[in-house]
Design an enzyme around this catalytic site. Sequence first.
Site, mmCIF file in Angstrom:
data_model
loop_
_atom_site.group_PDB
_atom_site.id
_atom_site.type_symbol
_atom_site.label_atom_id
_atom_site.label_comp_id
_atom_site.label_asym_id
_atom_site.label_seq_id
_atom_site.Cartn_x
_atom_site.Cartn_y
_atom_site.Cartn_z
ATOM 1 N N HIS A 12 161.380 45.829 34.676
ATOM 2 C CA HIS A 12 160.674 47.031 34.200
ATOM 3 C C HIS A 12 161.010 47.228 32.726
ATOM 4 O O HIS A 12 162.096 47.688 32.395
ATOM 5 C CB HIS A 12 161.102 48.259 35.002
ATOM 6 C CG HIS A 12 160.335 49.499 34.656
ATOM 7 N ND1 HIS A 12 159.698 50.259 35.603
ATOM 8 C CD2 HIS A 12 160.112 50.140 33.475
ATOM 9 C CE1 HIS A 12 159.113 51.301 35.023
ATOM 10 N NE2 HIS A 12 159.356 51.239 33.725
ATOM 11 N N HIS A 14 159.490 48.357 28.647
ATOM 12 C CA HIS A 14 158.498 48.866 27.694
ATOM 13 C C HIS A 14 158.732 48.197 26.344
ATOM 14 O O HIS A 14 159.849 48.261 25.809
ATOM 15 C CB HIS A 14 158.621 50.379 27.539
ATOM 16 C CG HIS A 14 158.317 51.142 28.778
ATOM 17 N ND1 HIS A 14 157.041 51.563 29.102
ATOM 18 C CD2 HIS A 14 159.128 51.559 29.793
ATOM 19 C CE1 HIS A 14 157.082 52.218 30.253
ATOM 20 N NE2 HIS A 14 158.333 52.225 30.691
ATOM 21 N N LYS A 94 150.405 48.775 37.882
ATOM 22 C CA LYS A 94 151.341 49.890 37.751
ATOM 23 C C LYS A 94 150.601 51.229 37.851
ATOM 24 O O LYS A 94 149.668 51.486 37.095
ATOM 25 C CB LYS A 94 152.085 49.807 36.412
ATOM 26 C CG LYS A 94 153.004 50.985 36.112
ATOM 27 C CD LYS A 94 154.156 51.071 37.110
ATOM 28 C CE LYS A 94 155.042 52.285 36.830
ATOM 29 N NZ LYS A 94 155.916 52.077 35.659
ATOM 30 N N HIS A 131 155.418 54.763 39.349
ATOM 31 C CA HIS A 131 156.269 55.821 38.815
ATOM 32 C C HIS A 131 156.128 56.988 39.790
ATOM 33 O O HIS A 131 155.174 57.774 39.711
ATOM 34 C CB HIS A 131 155.835 56.226 37.408
ATOM 35 C CG HIS A 131 156.731 57.255 36.779
ATOM 36 N ND1 HIS A 131 157.385 57.054 35.587
ATOM 37 C CD2 HIS A 131 157.112 58.494 37.192
ATOM 38 C CE1 HIS A 131 158.110 58.114 35.279
ATOM 39 N NE2 HIS A 131 157.953 59.007 36.248
ATOM 40 N N HIS A 165 162.382 52.626 39.023
ATOM 41 C CA HIS A 165 163.497 53.377 38.442
ATOM 42 C C HIS A 165 163.926 54.546 39.333
ATOM 43 O O HIS A 165 163.893 55.709 38.915
ATOM 44 C CB HIS A 165 163.195 53.847 37.023
ATOM 45 C CG HIS A 165 161.806 54.392 36.794
ATOM 46 N ND1 HIS A 165 161.235 55.349 37.607
ATOM 47 C CD2 HIS A 165 160.880 54.116 35.841
ATOM 48 C CE1 HIS A 165 160.033 55.637 37.165
ATOM 49 N NE2 HIS A 165 159.796 54.900 36.096
ATOM 50 N N ASP A 237 163.818 49.779 32.324
ATOM 51 C CA ASP A 237 163.028 50.898 31.804
ATOM 52 C C ASP A 237 163.417 51.199 30.367
ATOM 53 O O ASP A 237 163.353 52.353 29.918
ATOM 54 C CB ASP A 237 163.163 52.146 32.678
ATOM 55 C CG ASP A 237 162.074 53.180 32.398
ATOM 56 O OD1 ASP A 237 161.044 52.806 31.813
ATOM 57 O OD2 ASP A 237 162.266 54.356 32.763
#
Length: 330
Positions: A12, A14, A94, A131, A165, A237
């Site tokens: 995961h 970004h 996602k 999420h 997460h 994350d």
Amino acid sequence: MIISLSTPLDMHLHLREGAMLRLVAPFSAAQFAGAVIMPNLVPPVDNADRLARYRAEIEAATAPYPFLPLMTLFFRPYDAATLQGLRDQIFAVKLYPEGVTTNSAGGVRDLTTIEPTLALMEALGIPLLVHGESHGFVLDREAEFLPVYERWARTFPRLRIVMEHITTAAALDLLERYPNLFATVTLHHLLITLDDVAGGLLQPHLFCKPIAKRPSDRDALLAAALRGHPKLMFGSDSAPHPIDRKEAAFCAAGVFSAPVLLPMLVELFERHDALDNLPAFVGGNACRIHGLTPPPRTVQLIAESWQVPARYGDVVPFAAGQTLRWRLVE
């Protein structure tokens, strides 16, 4: 002393775009054989052209390293032809509930309307990453979303559903009840609680969504990771924001942990005498769960102390200023 990890994965991540991507992506590529790349850009990654251009940008930024970007699509109601056409180019889809976190304004407003797309994903073997938060009271948002996971797990028993997460002991308990439910957990949620974020002076660089929870939740997550829970995967994350968006009245949610991930994980597992379980947590479980075969790669860390810089460019990292016991062997 040197520790070797075989083909570690971050499930995961970004990376943003443009100059920010060029700044942060090499930190992940130096430590991991691959990573699952989040699609919540502006505009989101939700079509073939956007997907191809974003993958090319990541590959250019990570070119010195053998790094596999596992691409994801931003959830929307896809038709069968679109998903079939992109199946070989993506790892997963996602799902963000609308407005629940950074760049999720285009997320799902009504979770009861999406089952046709979930059925297509189940038939095509495409994992669903979620999420999982409601819009309720901040400490209850993950717990309030758990019944949604249960409904999907029962309705689509062949759909691999990843609770992203996770931050609560209750989410860990849910893992045990459905064979098609899995989870990722971050480094920072293994270490911090809400007290670290807001118990004294506000620490904006620790503010993230889902927000850190109670000590009992942190301790349950840590115990599961340390014992090598077979359905738990590491997903950092890591989510960079420039300092003027973190130290601001409207603080952006996200912890930039990419530069320190493996050094801090090795130190954490070593401190608890659990180094034997680290390889499963940082790649082995993910490869088994998802049938992944990333290109082989060995990443080494050496027991030599170093100090985490106060910032990288205009981004403040997790553990800024701290001295870590392990560093990456370049």
